[in-house]
Every structure is written in structure tokens, then in C-alpha cells.
Design a protein around this motif. Structure first.
Motif, mmCIF file in Angstrom:
data_model
loop_
_atom_site.group_PDB
_atom_site.id
_atom_site.type_symbol
_atom_site.label_atom_id
_atom_site.label_comp_id
_atom_site.label_asym_id
_atom_site.label_seq_id
_atom_site.Cartn_x
_atom_site.Cartn_y
_atom_site.Cartn_z
ATOM 1 N N LYS A 310 1.006 -1.261 0.007
ATOM 2 C CA LYS A 310 -0.071 0.101 -0.060
ATOM 3 C C LYS A 310 0.889 1.135 -0.204
ATOM 4 O O LYS A 310 1.781 1.526 0.978
ATOM 5 C CB LYS A 310 -0.887 -0.034 1.062
ATOM 6 N N LYS A 311 0.699 2.120 -0.990
ATOM 7 C CA LYS A 311 1.510 3.395 -1.182
ATOM 8 C C LYS A 311 0.490 4.449 -0.298
ATOM 9 O O LYS A 311 -0.498 4.296 -0.004
ATOM 10 C CB LYS A 311 1.664 3.734 -2.505
ATOM 11 N N GLU A 312 1.290 5.723 -0.465
ATOM 12 C CA GLU A 312 0.518 6.959 0.330
ATOM 13 C C GLU A 312 -0.662 7.275 -0.478
ATOM 14 O O GLU A 312 -1.550 7.800 -0.077
ATOM 15 C CB GLU A 312 1.574 8.069 0.364
ATOM 16 N N GLU A 313 -0.356 7.138 -1.947
ATOM 17 C CA GLU A 313 -1.588 7.629 -2.663
ATOM 18 C C GLU A 313 -2.851 6.603 -2.745
ATOM 19 O O GLU A 313 -3.860 6.900 -3.030
ATOM 20 C CB GLU A 313 -1.271 7.534 -4.195
ATOM 21 N N GLY A 314 -2.833 5.848 -1.950
ATOM 22 C CA GLY A 314 -3.859 4.634 -1.588
ATOM 23 C C GLY A 314 -3.879 3.683 -2.760
ATOM 24 O O GLY A 314 -4.499 2.453 -2.614
ATOM 25 N N VAL A 315 -2.772 3.463 -3.650
ATOM 26 C CA VAL A 315 -2.811 2.612 -4.649
ATOM 27 C C VAL A 315 -1.833 1.252 -4.154
ATOM 28 O O VAL A 315 -1.125 1.415 -3.339
ATOM 29 C CB VAL A 315 -2.082 2.916 -5.916
ATOM 30 N N CYS A 316 -2.334 -0.012 -4.468
ATOM 31 C CA CYS A 316 -1.439 -1.172 -3.967
ATOM 32 C C CYS A 316 -0.628 -1.619 -5.180
ATOM 33 O O CYS A 316 -1.426 -2.016 -5.739
ATOM 34 C CB CYS A 316 -2.486 -2.067 -3.347
ATOM 35 N N VAL A 317 0.465 -1.613 -4.872
ATOM 36 C CA VAL A 317 1.491 -2.000 -6.024
ATOM 37 C C VAL A 317 1.674 -3.586 -5.832
ATOM 38 O O VAL A 317 2.369 -3.872 -4.705
ATOM 39 C CB VAL A 317 2.800 -1.214 -5.947
ATOM 40 N N ASP A 318 1.634 -4.462 -6.880
ATOM 41 C CA ASP A 318 1.642 -5.766 -6.744
ATOM 42 C C ASP A 318 3.145 -6.103 -6.473
ATOM 43 O O ASP A 318 4.296 -5.383 -7.130
ATOM 44 C CB ASP A 318 1.311 -6.618 -7.931
ATOM 45 N N LEU A 319 3.713 -6.947 -5.711
ATOM 46 C CA LEU A 319 4.878 -7.552 -5.538
ATOM 47 C C LEU A 319 5.095 -8.531 -6.618
ATOM 48 O O LEU A 319 4.311 -9.209 -7.089
ATOM 49 C CB LEU A 319 4.995 -8.155 -4.079
ATOM 50 N N PRO A 320 6.433 -8.814 -7.014
ATOM 51 C CA PRO A 320 7.071 -9.570 -8.074
ATOM 52 C C PRO A 320 6.794 -10.868 -7.642
ATOM 53 O O PRO A 320 7.035 -11.213 -6.599
ATOM 54 C CB PRO A 320 8.557 -9.058 -8.250
#
Length: 550
Positions: A310-320
Motif C-alpha cells: 500500500k502506497k501513500e496515494e492509496g494504490v496497492c502495487v503488486d509484489l513480483p
């Protein structure tokens, strides 16, 4: 005239609609029987238990010559509104020949014995209609809904190579006509109201099988429906056919199931929450000892489960390399660092949902502590377990929120022991990027430090104010001491003048007042810690005089 035309058109439309509505159901018959072409007299006889051996066909007699068309269909006979039965209608068109004395029709269903009927033609009628195509129709073979029937049509006598075989599937209970009138298909109709506050389902039953009780229950639908424990029995004599069932969670596979209280009764199911997929993405568990994160769907669902940050912008970036496909069964992720920023993303179709099981920090194993020290920030690593980290110095670019690594260090932290990064000189205007290395799945944490030019002016102001204060104190003390010295000198001069005048006045008189002997020594003072003390050794019992500087 116009009115009559309108009435005629309305009548025609109603007639066509009625015919269309009637055509959606099965054909009704009063009773079953055998029908032959006009002029052909048929007699129905029971078939043989053991078929006789076939005979060699005469010249020119073959399959294509004898049978021109054989059709199979289903009809319905009823004794009441809910007492209807199904029958297989077999219609045969054949080329009559003096060698053909009749037909034999046999049907076979799974688990049942062969059922055969023989239809013989009278000698006079077959001689009269020899060489013509005739039709034989029979609809006295009972079938059940969704039953598969194998049909064999032979000539009498049976000629080798002249046998028609076919397979027929009876209609299923999904037909509305069957569900209303055939007892094997009557399931009842269910309607419901939901009370989400009290978690109640009020269920009403209509069109249930007459003169029978009715069962209701809640169940979780999979290959079969597993009961939840909530059930009810509606009595046949009750005028109002409804009841209330309690549920715990509005899951998409939670269904209401109903069936008549008879053996092998068909069942009907309705699922009030079939679109509530968001209810499935809970229940993830974590084993802090084995570092295993697991999740099991309570309902069968085709989805993709991915670990993300979870990033500050609210977007959840997939782990590789952190995605798994699931439909049913348990999925696990091993070697997981339970950081609050590590989340699970569930994707079903075109929709995604994110859940963060570590957001409350209950399982957090480590943290980065940043303290302010005058003109810089100090970073320390704290861990509840022995772990290894990658610590990188980076600078965020002006465009995307990407931290460009400049230096990387490997830091090992023992259990409950703080480790300082000792990078104070290098942290100016930079960020610290930390990631745990001894696990497979971990979040990358970035902390950006204060800029150096923001702390310098504050330090300069504080130093300027401190220096100015000390200068004023020194000046004040100097002025006070100078004034005291000047007053002492003035008094000394005055006393000296006074003494000389007195000596002149007394002439040659040598006697001196002892009290005056103590005046001059009294002015010979000593500075001791800011207190003025006269020399008392020359003054006898003269009292001490103390002066405390401001």
C-alpha cells in the motif's frame, strides 16, 4: 365498421397469443393408445420376453425401403392440476409390404427391463394397402423427467438388418410446465425479504406440492449444499406458508433451499446475496512462527490473489512473483514479513478488492525509528526478532515517486537490540529505503529526512540569542564594579581631607580617636565571590559589613 375491424384484429391477436402460450407447454392427451393410418387395422399385443431370431429378408427389402421416418416426442396426461405424467410418443412411417405383418417397438431405460409392444396388421387391411406408406403411432410408454430412453423398431416378422434404433432424452424439470404439474418436478416457489440489521430472511413458499409438508433451510452452495443449521418445517395445513431464518454473514453462496417432504423430492434454491463478492475477502490468517500467510474462500470463487504494498496515494502495487489463482481450496504465502503496508489484493473478473491484515501493527516485527538531533536526523533499526535488512540511501526524483538508490548497506539486527545506521553525514536531503532480506515477501519502506538548509537558520538564531544574553550580563557586572570602586575612592579622599583639617585644628595635639583608626582599614576591602568583607584584624570588635552584588 372501423369498430368491427378493431374487434376482429384484437380477437385474432388474442388467439395467436393463446396459441403461442399453449405451445410453450407439452401436448395433453386424455389417455394413451395406438393409432394407425386410416384403413389400416392394428392390434396391440404384448411383446416377447425373448425376441425370436431374425429371418433373411426377401430381395429388395432393406432398411431404407421399409422405414421412411421415425419421430420421438413427449406428451402429458393429467388427472389433476398436480397429477400429470409423461409419455413417450413413437410415430413410425413405413412402406407396407405383403412380407410385413406388423411392427415391434421396444424401449429400454437405465436400470429397467426391456419393454416391448407388438402391433399387428390384419390380413385384409395389409393386402388392401400393400405398397403404400402407412403411419403407426403409440404413446403408452411411460417416461420420467430427464430420463434417457433407447428405442428399437423392428418389423414383424423380424428381418435381419432391418432394425431402427435411436436414443431420446425426456424433458428436464427446468421446464415451467413440468415444475407446475408433474409431481417429480414440483419444488415450490420461494420468495424472500432481507432484514440486514437483524440478519433475518423471511421466506414465503407458493405452488408447493399439495397435501405434503415442506422443508426449508439455509445452506452453503458448492457441489452440494451444506446446511448451516438454520431450518424450518412448514405444515401443509398452515394457511400462511412462510417462516424466518437467521444468517450470520451475507455470503454469495448462502442459499435458501426448499423441498417437499417426500422421498427423492427435487429441491429448489435461491441465493439472496449472490452478488456480494466483497464478503469473501476476509479471514486471512498469519502464523508468526512459520511466517505463513494463508486464506481459504468460504465460497467457491474464481479469483487471483496477489500480495501488494500500500502506497501513500492509496494504490496497492503488486509484489513480483506474488500471485496465485484460486477457485476453491486453501492458498498460502510462505516467508512473509508482516508489515502494515503489506496487503492482499483479490481480483475476480474486472473488479478488485484490497485487504490489509497487518494494518493494526499487531504482528509488526520491526520498525525504523527517526530522532531529531540539532541539525540532522538519526535513524535506528528496532526488531523483535533477529533479521537482516537492506538499507539504501536514495533521492526522490521530481517526476514519479521513485527513489533512486545511491548507496546500499546490509544491516543485521538482533532481537530487541537497536542498531544505529550511522549515516548522519550522508542523510542530508536524502531518503532511507529499508527492506527485509531474510524473507520472500516484504514491503519496501521509504522515509525521507528533513533538508539541511531548513535546520541551519534555526541553529543560527538560537546561537545568536544565547551570545547576546551573555554579553549583557558581563557588561552589567562591569558597570556595577566600576561604580563601587569610584565610590570607595571618593570616600577615601573625603576622609583624608577631614583628618588633616582636624589635626590643624588641634594644633600639636597627637591623640587620635580609636574609632577613626578603623575607618581607613575598613575601606581596604577584599573581593570574595561577589561579597565585600572588611579587614577585621585591625578593628577590634567592629562588626562585619557584607555587600551582595546584584
Amino acid at each position: 365498421m372501423i369498430l368491427w375491424a378493431a374487434l376482429l384484429m384484437s380477437y385474432c391477436c388474442l388467439g395467436m397469443n393463446g396459441a403461442a402460450a399453449k405451445s410453450t407447454g407439452l401436448e395433453r392427451i386424455e389417455k394413451c393408445g395406438t393409432r394407425c393410418s386410416q384403413g389400416l387395422h392394428c392390434k396391440t399385443k404384448p411383446g416377447y420376453l425373448v425376441s425370436p431370431p431374425c429371418q433373411n429378408a426377401v430381395v429388395g427389402l432393406n432398411m431404407s425401403f421399409v422405414f421412411h421416418n421415425i419421430s420421438l416426442s413427449t406428451v402429458m396426461s393429467c388427472e389433476g392440476r398436480q397429477k400429470c405424467s409423461l409419455h413417450l410418443r413413437i410415430k413410425t412411417v413405413l412402406q407396407l409390404n405383403e412380407s410385413i405383418h406388423g411392427l415391434s417397438i421396444c424401449t429400454v431405460t437405465a436400470g429397467m427391463m426391456v419393454n416391448c409392444q407388438t402391433f399387428s396388421f390384419t390380413r385384409s387391411s395389409r393386402e388392401r394397402m400393400s405398397g403404400l406408406q402407412v403411419e403407426v403411432e403409440n404413446d403408452c410408454t411411460d417416461v420420467s423427467p430427464n430420463q434417457q430412453v433407447q428405442v428399437m423398431v423392428k418389423t414383424v416378422p423380424s428381418y435381419c438388418g432391418i432394425t431402427w434404433t435411436g436414443t431420446y432424452d425426456a424433458p428436464q424439470c427446468i421446464s415451467k410446465d413440468l415444475r407446475r404439474h408433474v409431481p417429480e418436478c414440483i419444488t415450490g416457489r420461494l420468495s424472500y425479504d432481507v432484514n440486514p440489521e437483524r440478519k433475518e430472511l423471511t421466506v414465503s413458499v407458493s405452488d408447493m406440492l399439495e397435501n405434503h409438508n415442506y422443508h426449508l433451510r439455509l445452506c452453503y452452495k458448492d457441489f452440494i449444499c451444506f446446511g448451516t443449521g438454520a431450518s424450518a418445517l412448514i405444515k401443509k395445513e398452515e394457511p400462511v406458508k412462510n417462516t424466518t431464518l437467521l444468517y450470520s454473514r451475507p455470503l454469495p453462496c448462502l442459499c435458501i433451499e426448499g423441498w417437499s417432504a417426500v422421498v427423492d423430492a427435487p429441491r429448489v434454491q435461491v441465493c439472496p446475496f449472490k452478488d456480494r463478492l466483497e464478503e469473501l475477502w476476509f479471514g486471512a490468517t498469519f502464523d508468526p512462527v512459520e511466517k505463513i500467510l494463508s486464506w481459504e474462500p468460504v465460497c467457491p470463487v474464481t479469483s487471483v490473489v496477489t500480495l501488494c504494498q500500500k502506497k501513500e496515494e492509496g494504490v496497492c502495487v503488486d509484489l513480483p512473483h506474488a500471485s496465485q489463482n484460486v477457485s476453491r481450496g486453501k492458498i498460502t504465502f510462505t516467508e512473509v514479513d508482516p508489515h502494515p503496508q503489506l496487503c492482499i489484493k483479490f481480483t475476480a473478473g474486472s473488479h478488485s478488492w484490497t485487504r490489509c491484515p497487518f494494518a493494526d501493527g499487531r504482528f509488526q516485527a520491526w520498525e525504523m525509528e527517526v530522532t531529531r538531533q540539532q541539525d540532522h536526523e538519526e535513524v535506528r533499526m528496532m526488531s523483535q526478532i533477529s533479521a537482516t535488512f537492506s538499507v539504501g540511501l536514495c533521492v526522490k526524483s521530481a517526476g514519479p515517486a521513485v527513489c533512486q538508490i545511491t548507496k546500499t548497506h546490509t544491516v543485521h539486527v538482533e532481537t530487541n537490540k537497536a542498531v544505529g545506521l550511522k549515516l548522519a553525514e550522508e542523510l542530508c536531503n536524502s531518503c532511507v529505503q529499508v527492506k527485509r532480506l531474510d524473507v520472500k515477501y516484504a514491503a519496501t519502506v521509504i522515509h525521507c529526512l528533513a533538508q539541511c538548509n531548513q535546520s541551519s537558520p534555526l541553529t543560527a538564531v538560537i546561537a545568536s540569542r544565547t551570545s547576546g544574553g551573555l554579553t549583557w550580563v558581563v557588561l552589567l557586572v562591569g558597570v556595577c564594579l566600576s561604580g563601587l570602586i569610584m565610590v570607595t575612592l571618593v570616600l577615601h579622599v573625603l576622609l583624608t581631607v577631614y583628618q588633616k583639617r582636624k589635626q590643624k585644628r588641634n594644633g600639636n595635639e597627637k591623640q587620635i580617636d580609636p574609632a577613626l583608626d578603623c575607618v581607613v582599614p575598613a575601606l581596604q576591602i577584599h573581593l570574595l565571590g561577589g561579597i565585600l568583607i572588611p579587614d577585621s584584624s585591625q578593628c577590634g570588635n567592629t562588626e562585619k559589613a557584607n555587600f551582595i552584588t546584584a
